[in-house]
Design an enzyme around this catalytic site. Structure first.
Site, short mmCIF file in Angstrom:
data_model
loop_
_atom_site.label_atom_id
_atom_site.label_comp_id
_atom_site.label_asym_id
_atom_site.label_seq_id
_atom_site.Cartn_x
_atom_site.Cartn_y
_atom_site.Cartn_z
N CYS A 114 10.73 0.82 8.15
CA CYS A 114 10.35 2.02 8.92
C CYS A 114 10.97 3.30 8.37
CB CYS A 114 10.70 1.83 10.39
SG CYS A 114 9.84 0.46 11.14
N HIS A 250 10.59 9.03 13.69
CA HIS A 250 9.88 7.75 13.56
C HIS A 250 9.37 7.36 14.93
CE1 HIS A 250 8.74 3.75 12.66
NE2 HIS A 250 9.79 3.17 13.22
N ASN A 280 3.93 1.83 16.51
CA ASN A 280 4.87 1.90 15.39
C ASN A 280 4.15 1.53 14.10
OD1 ASN A 280 6.89 1.55 13.51
ND2 ASN A 280 8.25 0.39 14.87
O1 UT7 Z 1 10.75 0.49 13.93
C1 UT7 Z 1 11.86 -0.32 13.81
C2 UT7 Z 1 12.73 -0.14 14.92
N1 UT7 Z 1 12.24 -0.83 16.08
C3 UT7 Z 1 12.56 -0.38 17.24
O2 UT7 Z 1 13.17 0.67 17.28
C4 UT7 Z 1 12.23 -1.16 18.47
C5 UT7 Z 1 13.41 -1.12 19.38
N2 UT7 Z 1 13.27 -1.85 20.63
C6 UT7 Z 1 12.40 -1.48 21.60
O3 UT7 Z 1 11.60 -0.57 21.42
C7 UT7 Z 1 12.50 -2.19 22.93
O4 UT7 Z 1 13.64 -2.99 22.94
C8 UT7 Z 1 11.25 -3.06 23.28
C9 UT7 Z 1 10.08 -2.15 23.61
C10 UT7 Z 1 10.93 -3.95 22.10
C11 UT7 Z 1 11.54 -3.95 24.49
O5 UT7 Z 1 12.03 -3.20 25.58
P1 UT7 Z 1 13.32 -3.70 26.41
O6 UT7 Z 1 13.44 -2.79 27.55
O7 UT7 Z 1 14.47 -3.74 25.43
O8 UT7 Z 1 12.89 -5.12 26.90
P2 UT7 Z 1 13.55 -6.56 26.56
O9 UT7 Z 1 13.32 -6.93 25.15
O10 UT7 Z 1 14.95 -6.56 27.06
O11 UT7 Z 1 12.66 -7.50 27.48
C12 UT7 Z 1 12.64 -7.35 28.88
C13 UT7 Z 1 11.68 -8.37 29.45
C14 UT7 Z 1 11.92 -9.81 28.99
O12 UT7 Z 1 11.73 -10.65 30.10
P3 UT7 Z 1 12.99 -11.25 30.91
O13 UT7 Z 1 13.76 -12.05 29.89
O14 UT7 Z 1 13.75 -10.05 31.41
O15 UT7 Z 1 12.35 -12.06 31.97
C15 UT7 Z 1 10.81 -10.06 28.01
O16 UT7 Z 1 10.43 -11.40 27.93
O17 UT7 Z 1 10.33 -8.06 29.08
C16 UT7 Z 1 9.67 -9.24 28.58
N3 UT7 Z 1 8.66 -8.84 27.60
C17 UT7 Z 1 7.41 -8.51 27.95
N4 UT7 Z 1 6.77 -8.46 29.13
C18 UT7 Z 1 5.50 -8.04 29.14
C19 UT7 Z 1 8.82 -8.71 26.26
N5 UT7 Z 1 7.66 -8.29 25.73
C20 UT7 Z 1 6.77 -8.16 26.75
C21 UT7 Z 1 5.43 -7.74 26.81
N6 UT7 Z 1 4.83 -7.70 28.03
N7 UT7 Z 1 4.74 -7.35 25.72
#
Ligand code: UT7
Length: 323
Positions: A114, A250, A280
Site C-alpha cells: 500500500c 492512503h 483500499n
Molecule cells: O492498506 C493496508 C493497511 N490496512 C489497514 O489499514 C486495515 C486496518 N484495519 C482495519 O481497517 C479494521 O481493523 C477492519 C475494518 C479490518 C476491521 O475493523 P475492526 O473494528 O478492527 O473489527 P475487528 O477486526 O476487531 O472485528 C470485529 C468483529 C469480529 O467479530 P467478533 O469476533 O467481535 O464477534 C469479526 O469477526 O467484526 C467481525 N467481522 C465482520 N462482521 C461483518 C469481520 N469482518 C466482518 C464483515 N462483516 N465483513
C-alpha cells in the site's frame, strides 16, 4: 539553481464493474452497515477478465500524459508500484512503456504494497534530481480482487482495483514557492510480516496466494506510524501542519484517516477521502485520490500537499510537495 520534480499531469483508471456493499453481502456474511461503520467503504471496482493491472496502469498513464500535454515518447523513466503484477516477470512498467511508445527508457516495478506509490515517487524524485532522468511516469496500479479470498469476510470487503499515474518533470528554480517535491520520508519494519501478508509466492508455494490480515492490529500500527511519519516529513520540509492545503492519504479506512488527521490537528475539510468510492486499492489509492481531487478542482497549482501511506511489510511513508 535547485532541481526539483514537479507534477505536470495526473490520470487514473477504474475497472468498468462497480461492486456495492449489498453485492458483497451476497458473497460473504456481512452487511452494508458493518462495512460502512468499520471502514467507511460503500463501493469498490473489480476488474473483469480483460482488465489487468497492466491495462489499468496504461489507461491511467495515457490520461496523465494528456493532462500534461506531452507525448509518451518524451518519457525517460517509468516507475510502477504494484503488488499484483500481470506476470511474476517482466515488470508491469515495461507493459506500459510499450503501450505509450517510450521504448528504450528506464522502466521497473517497485513492491511496497500500500505504500508502493510513495516508494515509487521517492525513487523517481531521487533519479530526477540527480539527473538520471528528466521526465518520469510514476504509477500505482492494482488488481487486488485477484488475491482476495472471497470466503474471508475480514478482508474481501475491504479492497478494490484501480490505477493512478502522475507525470513528473525535473525543473530548476530557486524561488521560495517553487513547485515540486519538497521532502520524502520512507520506513519499513519487517518484524510485522504476519500481521498483513499473502500466503503464497513464486519461491514458496509456487502460487499467487491470498491476502491475510489481522485487521485490528494493523489498524493500531497504522494510526501511530502515519502520525509520526507525517510529523517527520513536515519537520524535514520546515512546514507547520497549519500551512498544509491538502492531505491525500492512503485510502484503507476512514477511521484511520480521521484518527491520523486528528493527531496532527488537521481539519477533515483539508483531507481528500475516496475510500467510500474505491475501497483500499493498495498502491493505486493515493494517485487515484490525487487525480480525482485535481480534476474536480479542489487541489490547485501552487498548493502545499502531503501524501501518506502505510501497508504490508510494514512499510510507510509521506511526501510533501507543492503542486
Ligand atoms: O492498506 C493496508 C493497511 N490496512 C489497514 O489499514 C486495515 C486496518 N484495519 C482495519 O481497517 C479494521 O481493523 C477492519 C475494518 C479490518 C476491521 O475493523 P475492526 O473494528 O478492527 O473489527 P475487528 O477486526 O476487531 O472485528 C470485529 C468483529 C469480529 O467479530 P467478533 O469476533 O467481535 O464477534 C469479526 O469477526 O467484526 C467481525 N467481522 C465482520 N462482521 C461483518 C469481520 N469482518 C466482518 C464483515 N462483516 N465483513
Amino acid at each position: 539553481m535547485t532541481r526539483r520534480s514537479v507534477i505536470i499531469g495526473t490520470g487514473s483508471a477504474l475497472p468498468a464493474r462497480a461492486v456495492s456493499n449489498a453485492e458483497m453481502a451476497k458473497i460473504v456474511e456481512t452487511s452494508d452497515e458493518w462495512i460502512v461503520d468499520r471502514s467507511g467503504i460503500r463501493n469498490r471496482h473489480f476488474a473483469g477478465p480483460s482488465e489487468t493491472t497492466g491495462t489499468l496502469a496504461t489507461e491511467a498513464a495515457k490520461r496523465a500524459l494528456v493532462a500534461a500535454g506531452i507525448d509518451g515518447s518524451t518519457i525517460d523513466l517509468i516507475v510502477l508500484a504494484t503488488t499484483t503484477p500481470d506476470q511474476t516477470f517482466p515488470a508491469v512498467a515495461t507493459i506500459v512503456q510499450n503501450e505509450i511508445g517510450a521504448n528504450g527508457c528506464v522502466a521497473f516495478d517497485v513492491q511496497a504494497v500500500c505504500s508502493g506509490f510513495l516508494y515509487a515517487l521517492g525513487t523517481a524524485d531521487a533519479m530526477l534530481r540527480t539527473g538520471m532522468a528528466t521526465r518520469a511516469l510514476v504509477i500505482g496500479a492494482e488488481t487486488m480482487s485477484r488475491i482476495l479470498d472471497f470466503e474471508d469476510r475480514g478482508t474481501c470487503v475491504l479492497f478494490g482495483d484501480g490505477a493512478g499515474a502522475i507525470v513528473l518533470e525535473a525543473q530548476e528554480s530557486d524561488a521560495a514557492d517553487a513547485r515540486g517535491i519538497i521532502a520524502t520520508k520512507l520506513h519499513a519494519d519487517g518484524a510485522h510480516n504476519e500481521m498483513l501478508n499473502v500466503d503464497g509466492g513464486p519461491s514458496t508455494t509456487g502460487t499467487v496466494g491470498k491476502i491475510r490480515m489481522r485487521g485490528n492490529q494493523v489498524f493500531k500500527h497504522a494510526v501511530n506510524n502515519l502520525a509520526s511519519v507525517l510529523s517527520e516529513v513536515l519537520e524535514m520540509a520546515g512546514i507547520e501542519p497549519a500551512a498544509i492545503d491538502w492531505v491525500v492519504p492512503h485510502q484503507a479506512n476512514a477511521r484511520i484517516i480521521e484518527g491520523t488527521a486528528k493527531k496532527l490537528g488537521l481539519p477533515m475539510d483539508r483531507v481528500i477521502m475516496t475510500v467510500d468510492q474505491h475501497a483500499n486499492t493498495s498502491a493505486a489509492s493515493v494517485p487515484l485520490a490525487l487525480d480525482l481531487a485535481v480534476r474536480d478542482g479542489r487541489i490547485k497549482p501552487g498548493q502545499l500537499v502531503v501524501l501518506e501511506a502505510m501497508g504490508g511489510g510494514f512499510t510507510w511513508g509521506a511526501t510533501v510537495l507543492r503542486m
